[in-house]
Scaffold this motif. Sequence first.
Motif, PDB file in Angstrom:
ATOM      1  N   ILE A   1       0.857  -1.198   0.000  1.00  0.00           N
ATOM      2  CA  ILE A   1       0.000   0.000   0.000  1.00  0.00           C
ATOM      3  C   ILE A   1       0.891   1.246   0.000  1.00  0.00           C
ATOM      4  CG2 ILE A   1      -1.834   1.260   1.200  1.00  0.00           C
ATOM      5  CD1 ILE A   1      -2.903  -1.410   0.454  1.00  0.00           C
ATOM      6  N   GLY A   2       0.844   1.988  -1.103  1.00  0.00           N
ATOM      7  CA  GLY A   2       1.596   3.246  -1.179  1.00  0.00           C
ATOM      8  C   GLY A   2       0.795   4.364  -0.539  1.00  0.00           C
ATOM      9  N   SER A   3       1.368   5.561  -0.488  1.00  0.00           N
ATOM     10  CA  SER A   3       0.685   6.651   0.219  1.00  0.00           C
ATOM     11  C   SER A   3      -0.599   7.087  -0.500  1.00  0.00           C
ATOM     12  CB  SER A   3       1.634   7.825   0.435  1.00  0.00           C
ATOM     13  OG  SER A   3       1.933   8.416  -0.805  1.00  0.00           O
ATOM     14  N   LYS A   4      -0.596   6.986  -1.838  1.00  0.00           N
ATOM     15  CA  LYS A   4      -1.815   7.368  -2.578  1.00  0.00           C
ATOM     16  C   LYS A   4      -2.968   6.424  -2.264  1.00  0.00           C
ATOM     17  CE  LYS A   4      -0.940  10.006  -6.723  1.00  0.00           C
ATOM     18  NZ  LYS A   4      -0.312   9.864  -8.036  1.00  0.00           N
ATOM     19  N   THR A   5      -2.654   5.116  -2.309  1.00  0.00           N
ATOM     20  CA  THR A   5      -3.679   4.112  -2.001  1.00  0.00           C
ATOM     21  C   THR A   5      -4.141   4.264  -0.556  1.00  0.00           C
ATOM     22  OG1 THR A   5      -2.563   2.645  -3.536  1.00  0.00           O
ATOM     23  CG2 THR A   5      -4.207   1.639  -2.102  1.00  0.00           C
ATOM     24  N   ALA A   6      -3.193   4.539   0.336  1.00  0.00           N
ATOM     25  CA  ALA A   6      -3.540   4.705   1.749  1.00  0.00           C
ATOM     26  C   ALA A   6      -4.542   5.848   1.910  1.00  0.00           C
ATOM     27  CB  ALA A   6      -2.286   4.977   2.569  1.00  0.00           C
ATOM     28  N   GLN A   7      -4.327   6.934   1.198  1.00  0.00           N
ATOM     29  CA  GLN A   7      -5.271   8.058   1.279  1.00  0.00           C
ATOM     30  C   GLN A   7      -6.632   7.663   0.726  1.00  0.00           C
ATOM     31  OE1 GLN A   7      -4.108  11.954   0.042  1.00  0.00           O
ATOM     32  NE2 GLN A   7      -1.935  11.560   0.410  1.00  0.00           N
ATOM     33  N   ARG A   8      -6.595   6.937  -0.411  1.00  0.00           N
ATOM     34  CA  ARG A   8      -7.860   6.523  -1.024  1.00  0.00           C
ATOM     35  C   ARG A   8      -8.646   5.633  -0.065  1.00  0.00           C
ATOM     36  NH1 ARG A   8      -8.212   2.997  -5.393  1.00  0.00           N
ATOM     37  NH2 ARG A   8      -5.956   3.063  -5.518  1.00  0.00           N
ATOM     38  N   LEU A   9      -7.953   4.683   0.577  1.00  0.00           N
ATOM     39  CA  LEU A   9      -8.617   3.765   1.516  1.00  0.00           C
ATOM     40  C   LEU A   9      -9.175   4.538   2.713  1.00  0.00           C
ATOM     41  CD1 LEU A   9      -6.149   0.739   1.537  1.00  0.00           C
ATOM     42  CD2 LEU A   9      -8.468   0.782   0.601  1.00  0.00           C
ATOM     43  N   ALA A  10      -8.377   5.444   3.245  1.00  0.00           N
ATOM     44  CA  ALA A  10      -8.810   6.199   4.417  1.00  0.00           C
ATOM     45  C   ALA A  10     -10.085   6.978   4.108  1.00  0.00           C
ATOM     46  CB  ALA A  10      -7.703   7.143   4.871  1.00  0.00           C
ATOM     47  N   PHE A  11     -10.104   7.655   2.964  1.00  0.00           N
ATOM     48  CA  PHE A  11     -11.292   8.444   2.636  1.00  0.00           C
ATOM     49  C   PHE A  11     -12.476   7.569   2.271  1.00  0.00           C
ATOM     50  CE2 PHE A  11      -8.145  11.804   2.469  1.00  0.00           C
ATOM     51  CZ  PHE A  11      -8.790  12.727   3.278  1.00  0.00           C
TER      52      PHE A  11
END
Length: 198
Positions: free
Chosen positions: A21-31
Motif C-alpha cells: 500500500i503506497g501513500s496514494k492508495t492509503a489516502q484513497r482507503l482512508a477516505f
Amino acid sequence: MEYYSRQINQLIDEFSALPGIGSKTAQRLAFYILGQPKEKALALADAIKEAREHVRYCKTCFALTDAEQCPICASSERDHSTIMVVENTRDMAAYEKTGRYNGVYHVLHGAISPMLGIGPADIKLKELIKRLEGDVHEVIISTNASLEGETTAMYISKLIKPAGIRVTRIASGVPVGGDLEYIDEVTLLRALEGRVEL
Ligand code: ZN
C-alpha cells in the motif's frame, strides 16, 4: 501545512504501513472508510480486533487458528505421519482447497533468506525438528519455488534426511518465484503427486 486532521493522518499512516500500500492508495482507503456509513466502518475495525485477539498459532503446526490446536491437527481422520511443510497459513489453505491431501502441515512462517537476514532460527524450524521425534514417515517440502523457498527446502532436507525419514519436494510445474496461494488447484495437485525424493 497539514491538510488533514490528526485522526485522518493517523488512519492514512496505518494504511501506508500495510504491505503493497503506497501513500496514494492509503489516502484513497482512508477516505473510502470515512465515506462509509458509521456501522460499516466500525464493522471493519471490529473484525480486525476480533481476529487479532482470538487468532493464535496452533501449538502443533503453527497455522493461524482460533483454538489451541487447529482443526487439521485435532482431526483423527488425518494422516499424522505425513507432514507437509509450507511457508505460511495461506499456502496451507491453498492445499486444503484441493481437498486431496490427507496429511497434516507445518507452517514455517517465512523462508530462509540470507539476503534479508532471515536465518533458520527466524522461522518455525526447530519446532518442525521437534515434531519428527514422533511417528513421522514423510516430510513433503512445499515451500515456494523462489530462491528463498529452494534454500529452505535444501536446508530442511539436509537436516532431516540423516534421521531416515523420507523427504520429498513438490514437483516443478509450480512456476519459479510463484507464490503457492496464487496457483490453481490442478497445478497444485500435479505438483504434489509428482513430488520427488530429496
Ligand atoms: Zn495445527
